[in-house]
Design a protein around this motif. Structure first.
Motif, mmCIF file in Angstrom:
data_model
loop_
_atom_site.group_PDB
_atom_site.id
_atom_site.type_symbol
_atom_site.label_atom_id
_atom_site.label_comp_id
_atom_site.label_asym_id
_atom_site.label_seq_id
_atom_site.Cartn_x
_atom_site.Cartn_y
_atom_site.Cartn_z
ATOM 1 N N ARG A 154 -5.647 -16.532 -25.678
ATOM 2 C CA ARG A 154 -5.498 -17.976 -25.787
ATOM 3 C C ARG A 154 -6.660 -18.665 -25.074
ATOM 4 N N ARG A 155 -7.243 -19.644 -25.743
ATOM 5 C CA ARG A 155 -8.350 -20.397 -25.133
ATOM 6 C C ARG A 155 -7.886 -20.986 -23.805
ATOM 7 N N PRO A 156 -8.651 -20.794 -22.743
ATOM 8 C CA PRO A 156 -8.191 -21.257 -21.433
ATOM 9 C C PRO A 156 -8.294 -22.775 -21.272
ATOM 10 N N LEU A 157 -7.429 -23.279 -20.408
ATOM 11 C CA LEU A 157 -7.465 -24.684 -19.973
ATOM 12 C C LEU A 157 -8.074 -24.731 -18.582
ATOM 13 N N GLY A 158 -8.655 -25.858 -18.241
ATOM 14 C CA GLY A 158 -9.178 -25.963 -16.881
ATOM 15 C C GLY A 158 -9.911 -27.253 -16.641
ATOM 16 N N GLN A 159 -10.540 -27.315 -15.493
ATOM 17 C CA GLN A 159 -11.353 -28.478 -15.124
ATOM 18 C C GLN A 159 -12.752 -28.316 -15.703
ATOM 19 N N LEU A 160 -13.207 -29.371 -16.360
ATOM 20 C CA LEU A 160 -14.542 -29.370 -16.972
ATOM 21 C C LEU A 160 -15.295 -30.587 -16.433
ATOM 22 N N LYS A 161 -16.524 -30.391 -16.054
ATOM 23 C CA LYS A 161 -17.305 -31.560 -15.648
ATOM 24 C C LYS A 161 -18.704 -31.479 -16.253
ATOM 25 N N PRO A 162 -18.938 -32.240 -17.329
ATOM 26 C CA PRO A 162 -20.280 -32.264 -17.918
ATOM 27 C C PRO A 162 -21.266 -32.758 -16.855
ATOM 28 N N PRO A 163 -22.517 -32.265 -16.877
ATOM 29 C CA PRO A 163 -23.482 -32.608 -15.835
ATOM 30 C C PRO A 163 -23.628 -34.107 -15.616
ATOM 31 N N GLU A 164 -23.497 -34.906 -16.683
ATOM 32 C CA GLU A 164 -23.742 -36.343 -16.544
ATOM 33 C C GLU A 164 -22.488 -37.105 -16.065
ATOM 34 N N ALA A 165 -21.317 -36.439 -16.044
ATOM 35 C CA ALA A 165 -20.078 -37.135 -15.656
ATOM 36 C C ALA A 165 -19.935 -37.193 -14.141
ATOM 37 N N ASP A 166 -19.210 -38.223 -13.660
ATOM 38 C CA ASP A 166 -18.979 -38.381 -12.218
ATOM 39 C C ASP A 166 -17.815 -37.537 -11.728
ATOM 40 N N PHE A 186 -9.622 -32.651 -17.511
ATOM 41 C CA PHE A 186 -8.823 -31.456 -17.741
ATOM 42 C C PHE A 186 -8.697 -31.222 -19.240
ATOM 43 N N GLY A 187 -8.816 -29.991 -19.682
ATOM 44 C CA GLY A 187 -8.645 -29.724 -21.102
ATOM 45 C C GLY A 187 -9.046 -28.315 -21.466
ATOM 46 N N PRO A 188 -9.040 -28.015 -22.780
ATOM 47 C CA PRO A 188 -9.414 -26.678 -23.244
ATOM 48 C C PRO A 188 -10.917 -26.426 -23.030
ATOM 49 N N CYS A 189 -11.253 -25.211 -22.668
ATOM 50 C CA CYS A 189 -12.657 -24.787 -22.534
ATOM 51 C C CYS A 189 -13.399 -25.079 -23.835
ATOM 52 N N CYS A 223 -13.800 -2.700 -29.312
ATOM 53 C CA CYS A 223 -13.085 -3.579 -28.382
ATOM 54 C C CYS A 223 -13.030 -4.949 -29.057
ATOM 55 N N VAL A 224 -11.846 -5.311 -29.574
ATOM 56 C CA VAL A 224 -11.696 -6.464 -30.461
ATOM 57 C C VAL A 224 -10.795 -7.527 -29.826
ATOM 58 N N GLY A 225 -11.143 -8.779 -30.033
ATOM 59 C CA GLY A 225 -10.268 -9.866 -29.590
ATOM 60 C C GLY A 225 -10.445 -11.089 -30.464
ATOM 61 N N THR A 226 -9.326 -11.772 -30.773
ATOM 62 C CA THR A 226 -9.350 -13.012 -31.557
ATOM 63 C C THR A 226 -8.871 -14.161 -30.667
ATOM 64 N N ILE A 227 -9.553 -15.292 -30.807
ATOM 65 C CA ILE A 227 -9.239 -16.446 -29.958
ATOM 66 C C ILE A 227 -8.209 -17.352 -30.631
ATOM 67 N N LEU A 228 -7.119 -17.589 -29.921
ATOM 68 C CA LEU A 228 -6.076 -18.518 -30.367
ATOM 69 C C LEU A 228 -6.341 -19.891 -29.757
ATOM 70 N N PRO A 229 -5.864 -20.968 -30.439
ATOM 71 C CA PRO A 229 -6.066 -22.313 -29.878
ATOM 72 C C PRO A 229 -5.393 -22.442 -28.515
ATOM 73 N N ALA A 230 -5.926 -23.329 -27.678
ATOM 74 C CA ALA A 230 -5.350 -23.576 -26.350
ATOM 75 C C ALA A 230 -3.928 -24.123 -26.495
ATOM 76 N N THR A 231 -3.133 -23.906 -25.465
ATOM 77 C CA THR A 231 -1.801 -24.498 -25.417
ATOM 78 C C THR A 231 -1.921 -26.021 -25.584
ATOM 79 N N ALA A 232 -1.092 -26.587 -26.476
ATOM 80 C CA ALA A 232 -1.206 -28.025 -26.777
ATOM 81 C C ALA A 232 -0.835 -28.862 -25.564
ATOM 82 N N GLU A 233 -1.438 -30.030 -25.475
ATOM 83 C CA GLU A 233 -1.268 -30.902 -24.299
ATOM 84 C C GLU A 233 0.205 -31.210 -24.014
ATOM 85 N N LYS A 234 0.990 -31.400 -25.085
ATOM 86 C CA LYS A 234 2.404 -31.747 -24.888
ATOM 87 C C LYS A 234 3.191 -30.582 -24.257
ATOM 88 N N ASP A 235 2.622 -29.368 -24.296
ATOM 89 C CA ASP A 235 3.368 -28.205 -23.816
ATOM 90 C C ASP A 235 3.048 -27.805 -22.374
#
Ligand code: MN
Length: 421
Positions: free
Chosen positions: A174-186, A190-193, A408-420
């Protein structure tokens, strides 16, 4: 050497009689147990042990993990390998070849079994031992002059990862969730990678432990290693960029690490030993190698978007490009007094060759997202999208045979939806 199991004798078969990798399998919902791959078959080692045809000195194979066998050390590993070779060789011992009842019990087509985690991972440590990878990543973040950190040519740099999320090939991620900070942001959001990546690595599997407080030499470390697997150190680059200073990766590497289901033994890889490259700076004596400790292993990465008819090979490289061997990494790990256990897993670090098509991560292949790849389907990728399947493959090429690691195989599933969450 040939086997009476014909499928093992084809030159491109990954599992000839020279290989005999170990794994854990089940069939039709029965209990997982240890086996070896030979040609297109799995050989049930628990069944052979029960029939008295093989003996490791203690019953170790009717278990859902290789750990008990791995803990026995080189003497038992070599004795079982010799016995299996005799049982499977065309002109060897007839105890299995001439016993069709035992064959019916102990052989199953690989396509009809489920492969499980081959061993219970006690702890997982990941290194950063590929010079080209370290140079590429360092160049992107600090420029080519300061690409390699000052300790890099002296220490195999590593961090302690998570054993709990090491998974066997074929397990979806499952695509991970976490803290993201683009270089230009202050501030972070929070959201999917959005910059999900692979790292093409080999994993060394520790068989024999050392005692806490007792260092081991590089040569002893090599003796402790049971074998090697392919390892995909899935990485969330945007989460990593924000969290990694000053203690290294945390959540960005903790969501999944995939390994191939067969552990290829040191004995099978012995003909493919090769030396680490020339040292630019002399290593401290405890890290010097008494002989060749790397292996010549061809590696490739394939990427297949959901619905695409075929996968595109996006990387071809070789394990022989690494600056530090797993034996050096293990010796370094234990030198301060750390106890290494049966089932410890050491990731080699991303394996990247000198040429662009030899880079072992999308971060490098797309140069930080600036140069997207075009796949055979016409789609482009900088990083991994939902539904994409990534496959690592590897083999050591011998004269008329190959020692395959499988895939060594892996398929990426969508991140857990925000409502969940
Ligand atoms: Mn890694």
């Amino acid at each position: 050497m040939k086997s009476w199991i014909d499928s093992a004798n084809s030159p491109d078969c990954p599992f000839p009689i020279q290989n005999l990798p170990y794994g854990v399998f089940s069939r039709g919902g029965d209990a997982p147990r240890c086996g070896t791959a030979i040609g297109d078959q799995v050989l049930d080692l628990a069944a052979l042990e029960q029939a008295g045809v093989i003996d490791a000195g203690a019953p170790v194979f009717a278990e859902p993990a290789l750990n008990a066998f791995m803990a026995l050390g080189n003497g038992a590993w070599n004795a079982i390998r010799e016995r299996l070779t005799a049982l499977l060789a065309e002109d060897g011992d007839g105890a299995l070849r001439d016993d069709t009842a035992l064959q019916a019990k102990a052989l199953a087509p690989i396509g009809e079994v489920t492969l499980h985690m081959p061993f219970s991972v006690s702890e997982y440590t990941d290194f950063y031992a590929g010079r080209q990878h370290a140079f590429n990543v360092g160049t992107m973040f600090r420029g080519p002059e300061n690409a390699l950190p000052p300790n890099w040519l002296h220490i195999p740099i590593g961090y302690n990862g998570r054993a709990s999320t090491v998974i066997v090939s074929g397990t979806d991620i499952r695509r991970p969730l976490g803290q993201l900070k683009p270089p230009e942001a202050d501030a972070p959001v929070f959201g999917p990678c959005k910059r999900l990546d692979i790292e093409l690595e080999m994993g060394a599997v520790v068989g024999v432990p050392n005692r806490m407080g007792e260092p081991v030499t590089v040569s002893q470390a090599d003796e402790m290693i049971f074998g090697y697997v392919l390892l995909n150190d899935w990485s969330a680059r945007d989460i990593q960029a924000w969290e990694y200073q000053p203690l290294g990766p945390f959540q960005s590497k903790a969501f999944a690490t995939s390994i191939s289901p067969w552990v290829v033994t040191k004995a099978a890889l012995e003909p493919f030993r090769t030396s680490t490259p020339e040292r630019e700076k002399d290593l401290l004596p405890y890290l010097r190698e008494p002989g060749p400790m790397l292996y010549d292993i061809e590696l490739e990465v394939r990427m297949q978007p959901e619905g695409a008819g075929q996968a595109t090979t996006i990387c071809r490289t070789n394990y022989n490009t690494m600056y530090y061997s797993s034996a050096q990494q293990l010796a370094h790990h234990a030198i301060g007094g750390c106890r290494m256990n049966t089932g410890d897993l050491l990731g080699s670090g991303t394996i990247s060759g000198a040429e662009k098509h030899q880079f072992g991560s999308l971060l490098e292949l797309s140069w930080g997202g600036k140069e997207p790849l075009t796949l055979d389907s016409g789609e482009t990728r900088s990083f991994i999208e939902d539904g994409d399947t990534l496959t690592l493959a590897g083999w050591a090429q011998g004269d008329g045979y190959r020692i395959g690691f499988g895939e060594c195989v892996g398929t990426i599933l969508p991140a857990t939806a925000e409502k969940d969450w």
